[in-house]
Design a protein around this motif. Structure first.
Motif, PDB file in Angstrom:
ATOM      1  N   ILE A 115       6.733  77.539 -23.010  1.00  0.00           N
ATOM      2  CA  ILE A 115       7.621  78.371 -22.833  1.00  0.00           C
ATOM      3  C   ILE A 115       8.623  78.150 -21.999  1.00  0.00           C
ATOM      4  O   ILE A 115       9.895  78.220 -21.943  1.00  0.00           O
ATOM      5  CB  ILE A 115       7.180  79.942 -22.883  1.00  0.00           C
ATOM      6  N   THR A 119      12.574  77.609 -22.433  1.00  0.00           N
ATOM      7  CA  THR A 119      13.673  78.277 -21.792  1.00  0.00           C
ATOM      8  C   THR A 119      14.795  77.439 -21.050  1.00  0.00           C
ATOM      9  O   THR A 119      15.733  77.778 -20.985  1.00  0.00           O
ATOM     10  CB  THR A 119      12.830  79.385 -20.857  1.00  0.00           C
ATOM     11  N   THR A 120      14.230  76.550 -20.215  1.00  0.00           N
ATOM     12  CA  THR A 120      14.722  75.926 -19.372  1.00  0.00           C
ATOM     13  C   THR A 120      15.826  74.935 -20.133  1.00  0.00           C
ATOM     14  O   THR A 120      16.968  74.733 -19.860  1.00  0.00           O
ATOM     15  CB  THR A 120      13.850  74.897 -18.535  1.00  0.00           C
ATOM     16  N   GLY A 123      18.735  77.025 -21.549  1.00  0.00           N
ATOM     17  CA  GLY A 123      19.430  77.494 -20.296  1.00  0.00           C
ATOM     18  C   GLY A 123      20.444  76.380 -19.947  1.00  0.00           C
ATOM     19  O   GLY A 123      21.720  76.519 -19.747  1.00  0.00           O
TER      20      GLY A 123
END
Length: 288
Positions: A115, A119-120, A123
């Motif tokens: 996760i 997410t990184t 982003g």
């Protein structure tokens, strides 16, 4: 090294602000106009390696660090990330992409936090897309032009556009290699042979800029033939094997970044490339 890169970035920004005040031209903040110290490709290379060190410090170093150190490193990493995009070096952006992808894969293998990685990754992609699409492209559509030029079936031999002229030079280099693949033409004759071929093919853009092979592997193959190219490849292969065994993140990234730059630049033909590669290669191999 990181401090030196930061000071160089600030110097470039100050210079660009001064130029912008005089000319009101936003191009002062991009590519060669921004990087007045050295060629943007080499500046981007330095910043990518600085980012490697910061990523290691933030995510893979086992030492305990204070909040101030962590926040400072994060700010520097973001600053270098944005500066590399402003430099708009195609090789630099390729290396930056490699660095983040490899770092995320390495982190996933070590800590198995899917996760966090997803997410990184999202982003980083959104930040890059926003900066490139809404800030850089309207002012300096260099990447879009490169994509269009790659799709062109017939390239004008007189072109000076960096992507197209590279493609022409690489085709010419392969022809020279086929004619001299055993022992090469010698280190002192590479430029003369290339310029002679450029003239023969009417590549006036390459002749005017006095360009080398713009690929270290081609450059070495032309100069030293099979023995030279095999030794150059071994320079990467041997440390890569030991770096994988020892999970040496910094050395792996250094080899990857250098290899990608060798594909688009004759790095060992310039002082900016020789000093960087020789110094850090020796230092990291000794440490490994």
């Amino acid at each position: 090294f990181i401090t030196g890169c930061f000071v160089a970035c600030i110097s470039c920004l100050v210079h660009s602000f001064y130029v912008y005040i005089e000319t009101h031209d936003l191009m002062a903040f991009f590519y060669g106009d921004l990087s007045f110290i050295i060629h943007p490709a080499y500046f981007a290379l330095y910043l990518c390696f600085s980012s490697t060190l910061l990523i290691y410090f933030l995510f893979f170093d086992n030492e305990n660090h204070s909040k101030i150190q962590i926040i400072s490193a994060l700010i520097l990493l973001l600053f270098f990330f944005i500066f590399i995009i402003l430099l708009n070096s195609k090789a630099g952006l390729l290396c930056l992409t490699f660095l983040f992808l490899f770092s995320m894969i390495y982190y996933l293998i070590l800590y198995r936090k899917i996760i966090v990685i997803i997410t990184t990754g999202i982003g980083i992609y959104l930040l890059f897309f926003a900066i490139q699409h809404y800030i850089i492209s309207p002012v300096n559509p260099r990447l879009e032009s490169a994509k269009e030029n790659i799709e062109i079936k017939h390239i004008d031999s007189t072109t000076t556009e960096s992507t197209n002229v590279r493609l022409l030079i690489w085709k010419t280099s392969i022809e020279i290699i086929k004619e001299n693949y055993i022992i090469g033409v010698g280190t002192g004759d590479v430029k003369d042979i290339l310029l002679s071929k450029y003239k023969e093919k009417g590549m006036t853009g390459a002749i005017k800029a006095n360009l080398n092979a713009h690929n270290q592997f081609f450059q070495t193959f032309i100069a030293l033939g099979l023995p030279g190219i095999l030794l150059l490849l071994l320079i990467f292969v041997f440390p890569l094997i030991t770096a994988i065994k020892r999970r040496n993140f910094i050395l792996l990234c250094f080899l990857g970044i250098s290899f990608l730059n060798f594909l688009t630049e004759s790095m060992l033909e310039t002082i900016s490339g020789v000093v960087f590669f020789a110094f850090f290669y020796a230092l990291l191999i000794a440490n490994n």
